[in-house]
Design a protein around this motif. Structure first.
Motif, mmCIF file in Angstrom:
data_model
loop_
_atom_site.group_PDB
_atom_site.id
_atom_site.type_symbol
_atom_site.label_atom_id
_atom_site.label_comp_id
_atom_site.label_asym_id
_atom_site.label_seq_id
_atom_site.Cartn_x
_atom_site.Cartn_y
_atom_site.Cartn_z
ATOM 1 N N ILE A 11 24.224 -19.965 37.259
ATOM 2 C CA ILE A 11 25.125 -21.091 36.953
ATOM 3 C C ILE A 11 26.496 -20.851 37.581
ATOM 4 C CG2 ILE A 11 26.284 -22.388 35.105
ATOM 5 C CD1 ILE A 11 23.774 -21.699 33.327
ATOM 6 N N ILE A 12 26.989 -19.620 37.487
ATOM 7 C CA ILE A 12 28.293 -19.270 38.074
ATOM 8 C C ILE A 12 28.278 -19.525 39.585
ATOM 9 C CG2 ILE A 12 29.771 -17.277 38.678
ATOM 10 C CD1 ILE A 12 30.362 -17.975 35.861
ATOM 11 N N ASP A 13 27.232 -19.052 40.256
ATOM 12 C CA ASP A 13 27.141 -19.230 41.709
ATOM 13 C C ASP A 13 27.039 -20.703 42.080
ATOM 14 O OD1 ASP A 13 27.357 -16.521 42.142
ATOM 15 O OD2 ASP A 13 25.212 -16.165 42.278
ATOM 16 N N LYS A 50 33.409 -27.694 30.907
ATOM 17 C CA LYS A 50 33.639 -27.467 32.338
ATOM 18 C C LYS A 50 34.776 -26.471 32.582
ATOM 19 C CE LYS A 50 35.240 -30.669 35.230
ATOM 20 N NZ LYS A 50 35.343 -31.820 36.130
ATOM 21 N N GLU A 51 35.805 -26.556 31.771
ATOM 22 C CA GLU A 51 36.949 -25.639 31.925
ATOM 23 C C GLU A 51 36.509 -24.189 31.697
ATOM 24 O OE1 GLU A 51 40.684 -25.775 29.373
ATOM 25 O OE2 GLU A 51 41.124 -27.111 31.041
ATOM 26 N N ASP A 52 35.644 -24.020 30.714
ATOM 27 C CA ASP A 52 35.111 -22.692 30.418
ATOM 28 C C ASP A 52 34.317 -22.161 31.614
ATOM 29 O OD1 ASP A 52 34.508 -20.411 28.921
ATOM 30 O OD2 ASP A 52 32.727 -21.306 28.011
ATOM 31 N N ILE A 53 33.635 -23.076 32.318
ATOM 32 C CA ILE A 53 32.889 -22.662 33.518
ATOM 33 C C ILE A 53 33.878 -22.163 34.574
ATOM 34 C CG2 ILE A 53 31.367 -23.384 35.415
ATOM 35 C CD1 ILE A 53 30.165 -25.500 33.539
ATOM 36 N N LEU A 54 34.954 -22.909 34.794
ATOM 37 C CA LEU A 54 35.946 -22.534 35.804
ATOM 38 C C LEU A 54 36.582 -21.179 35.470
ATOM 39 C CD1 LEU A 54 37.359 -23.552 38.431
ATOM 40 C CD2 LEU A 54 39.160 -24.466 36.975
ATOM 41 N N ILE A 55 36.939 -20.991 34.211
ATOM 42 C CA ILE A 55 37.536 -19.722 33.778
ATOM 43 C C ILE A 55 36.529 -18.579 33.975
ATOM 44 C CG2 ILE A 55 38.348 -18.419 31.759
ATOM 45 C CD1 ILE A 55 39.564 -21.161 30.784
ATOM 46 N N SER A 56 35.276 -18.845 33.606
ATOM 47 C CA SER A 56 34.240 -17.811 33.728
ATOM 48 C C SER A 56 33.972 -17.462 35.184
ATOM 49 C CB SER A 56 32.941 -18.268 33.057
ATOM 50 O OG SER A 56 33.181 -18.541 31.698
ATOM 51 N N VAL A 57 34.007 -18.472 36.053
ATOM 52 C CA VAL A 57 33.848 -18.232 37.494
ATOM 53 C C VAL A 57 34.927 -17.254 37.944
ATOM 54 C CG1 VAL A 57 34.284 -19.278 39.777
ATOM 55 C CG2 VAL A 57 32.671 -20.365 38.201
ATOM 56 N N PHE A 58 36.157 -17.526 37.537
ATOM 57 C CA PHE A 58 37.266 -16.676 37.962
ATOM 58 C C PHE A 58 37.134 -15.261 37.384
ATOM 59 C CE2 PHE A 58 41.711 -15.149 37.885
ATOM 60 C CZ PHE A 58 41.947 -15.231 39.241
ATOM 61 N N GLN A 59 36.822 -15.175 36.090
ATOM 62 C CA GLN A 59 36.695 -13.856 35.448
ATOM 63 C C GLN A 59 35.596 -13.032 36.113
ATOM 64 O OE1 GLN A 59 36.141 -15.286 31.425
ATOM 65 N NE2 GLN A 59 38.237 -14.801 30.857
ATOM 66 N N GLU A 60 34.467 -13.666 36.327
ATOM 67 C CA GLU A 60 33.302 -12.994 36.904
ATOM 68 C C GLU A 60 33.566 -12.583 38.350
ATOM 69 O OE1 GLU A 60 29.411 -11.551 36.562
ATOM 70 O OE2 GLU A 60 30.719 -12.348 35.014
ATOM 71 N N LYS A 61 33.980 -13.554 39.166
ATOM 72 C CA LYS A 61 34.146 -13.296 40.599
ATOM 73 C C LYS A 61 35.349 -12.391 40.864
ATOM 74 C CE LYS A 61 30.691 -15.746 42.176
ATOM 75 N NZ LYS A 61 29.576 -15.095 42.886
ATOM 76 N N GLY A 63 36.578 -10.271 38.784
ATOM 77 C CA GLY A 63 36.210 -8.940 38.270
ATOM 78 C C GLY A 63 35.514 -8.124 39.352
ATOM 79 N N GLN A 64 34.554 -8.752 40.014
ATOM 80 C CA GLN A 64 33.825 -8.078 41.104
ATOM 81 C C GLN A 64 34.765 -7.788 42.275
ATOM 82 O OE1 GLN A 64 30.643 -10.809 42.193
ATOM 83 N NE2 GLN A 64 29.864 -10.872 40.110
ATOM 84 N N PHE A 65 35.611 -8.755 42.578
ATOM 85 C CA PHE A 65 36.574 -8.680 43.682
ATOM 86 C C PHE A 65 37.489 -7.453 43.509
ATOM 87 C CE2 PHE A 65 40.736 -9.895 45.443
ATOM 88 C CZ PHE A 65 40.425 -10.499 46.648
ATOM 89 N N ILE A 66 38.046 -7.321 42.309
ATOM 90 C CA ILE A 66 38.979 -6.224 42.024
ATOM 91 C C ILE A 66 38.252 -4.883 42.038
ATOM 92 C CG2 ILE A 66 40.566 -5.254 40.302
ATOM 93 C CD1 ILE A 66 40.993 -8.297 39.410
ATOM 94 N N GLU A 67 37.048 -4.886 41.491
ATOM 95 C CA GLU A 67 36.245 -3.649 41.452
ATOM 96 C C GLU A 67 35.995 -3.125 42.863
ATOM 97 O OE1 GLU A 67 32.018 -3.024 39.566
ATOM 98 O OE2 GLU A 67 33.416 -3.880 38.104
ATOM 99 N N ILE A 119 43.847 -16.961 33.714
ATOM 100 C CA ILE A 119 43.842 -16.472 35.090
ATOM 101 C C ILE A 119 44.799 -15.283 35.228
ATOM 102 C CG2 ILE A 119 44.584 -17.088 37.449
ATOM 103 C CD1 ILE A 119 43.302 -19.892 36.845
ATOM 104 N N ASN A 120 45.974 -15.398 34.622
ATOM 105 C CA ASN A 120 46.962 -14.314 34.678
ATOM 106 C C ASN A 120 46.438 -13.035 34.038
ATOM 107 O OD1 ASN A 120 48.723 -15.917 36.034
ATOM 108 N ND2 ASN A 120 49.967 -16.449 34.262
ATOM 109 N N GLU A 121 45.648 -13.204 32.993
ATOM 110 C CA GLU A 121 45.043 -12.069 32.298
ATOM 111 C C GLU A 121 44.150 -11.280 33.255
ATOM 112 O OE1 GLU A 121 42.374 -12.615 28.656
ATOM 113 O OE2 GLU A 121 44.241 -13.617 28.116
ATOM 114 N N VAL A 122 43.327 -12.011 34.021
ATOM 115 C CA VAL A 122 42.408 -11.367 34.966
ATOM 116 C C VAL A 122 43.198 -10.736 36.109
ATOM 117 C CG1 VAL A 122 40.431 -11.725 36.516
ATOM 118 C CG2 VAL A 122 40.586 -13.027 34.392
#
Length: 196
Positions: A11-13, A50-61, A63-67, A119-122
Motif C-alpha cells: 500500500i505504501i509503495d 489519506k493523511e495517515d497514508i501520507l504521513i506513513s509514506v514519509f515515516q517509512e520511506k 526511515g529507510q532513507f536515513i538508515e 514530518i519534523n519528528e522524522v
C-alpha cells in the motif's frame, strides 16, 4: 506494529506512485487501493485516512532513507568524507526513486500543522546525523570550531533539499547524483579551516 502486516508495504509503495502521478489532493484512497491490488476497505485496516497514508509514506520511506545514509557514513573516518558520503547518498536515493522525490519535494509541503509536526519528528533523526558530522569536524580540527551547528545544519539541509526540488521541477531531465561533488565542494569549503 502495522508495518509488520503483509500488505502494508504494498500500500505504501502504491501510495507513492499514485500521489506522484496525481498529486496528494487528487489521490483518492480508492486509486491507491486499486494500484496496490487490495479492496478499499483493506486500506482502512492499516490507515485511518489519506493523511495517515501520507504521513506513513514519509515515516517509512524516510526511515529507510536515513538508515542508508547512516550505514554509508559509518565507514568514513574524516568528517568531510562523511559529509561527502551523506550528500551523494541523499541525491542517489531520490534519483533512484523519482516518484518518491516528487512526493518528498512537492506533495509533502502541505500546510497542515499536524502533518508538519509529524514530518519534523522524522527529520530530527536526519538532522542529528548532520549535527554529528559537524561536531566531528570541529573536534577533528577540520571544520572551524566556532560554527553555529543548528544554523549550519539548516543551511546544509536547505541546500540539498533545494537542489533536489529544482531537479524535480525540471522534470528530472539531468543527473542529480552528478551534482553531489560540486555541492560538497561549496559546502565543505565554507566549513573547512584552510591551512596555509
Amino acid at each position: 506494529m502495522k508495518n509488520q502486516k503483509p500488505k502494508y508495504r504494498q500500500i505504501i509503495d502504491a501510495a507513492v506512485e499514485v500521489i506522484a502521478e496525481n498529486g496528494y489532493y487528487n489521490s483518492q484512497v480508492s486509486k491507491i487501493a486499486k494500484r496496490a491490488g487490495v479492496a478499499d476497505g483493506t486500506i482502512y485496516l492499516y490507515f485511518e485516512n489519506k493523511e495517515d497514508i501520507l504521513i506513513s509514506v514519509f515515516q517509512e520511506k524516510m526511515g529507510q532513507f536515513i538508515e542508508r545514509i547512516e550505514n554509508v557514513i559509518v565507514d568514513q573516518e574524516s568528517a568531510d568524507d562523511k559529509l561527502s558520503a551523506l550528500i551523494k547518498m541523499h541525491f542517489r536515493q531520490l534519483a533512484e526513486d523519482p516518484d518518491l522525490a516528487i512526493v518528498t519535494q512537492l506533495e509533502l509541503r502541505q500546510s497542515k500543522k499536524m502533518l508538519r509536526l509529524k514530518i519534523n519528528e522524522v527529520l530530527k533523526r536526519y538532522l542529528t546525523v548532520v549535527d554529528n558530522i559537524l561536531k566531528d569536524g570541529m573536534d577533528q580540527g577540520i571544520f572551524h570550531d566556532h560554527l553555529n551547528v543548528k544554523l549550519v545544519r539548516q543551511m546544509i539541509f536547505g541546500t540539498l533539499d533545494e537542489v533536489v526540488t529544482n531537479w524535480v521541477m525540471k522534470e528530472q531531465k539531468y543527473n542529480l547524483v552528478d551534482q553531489a561533488e560540486e555541492v560538497h565542494f561549496v559546502i565543505s569549503n565554507g566549513l573547512k579551516i584552510h591551512h596555509q
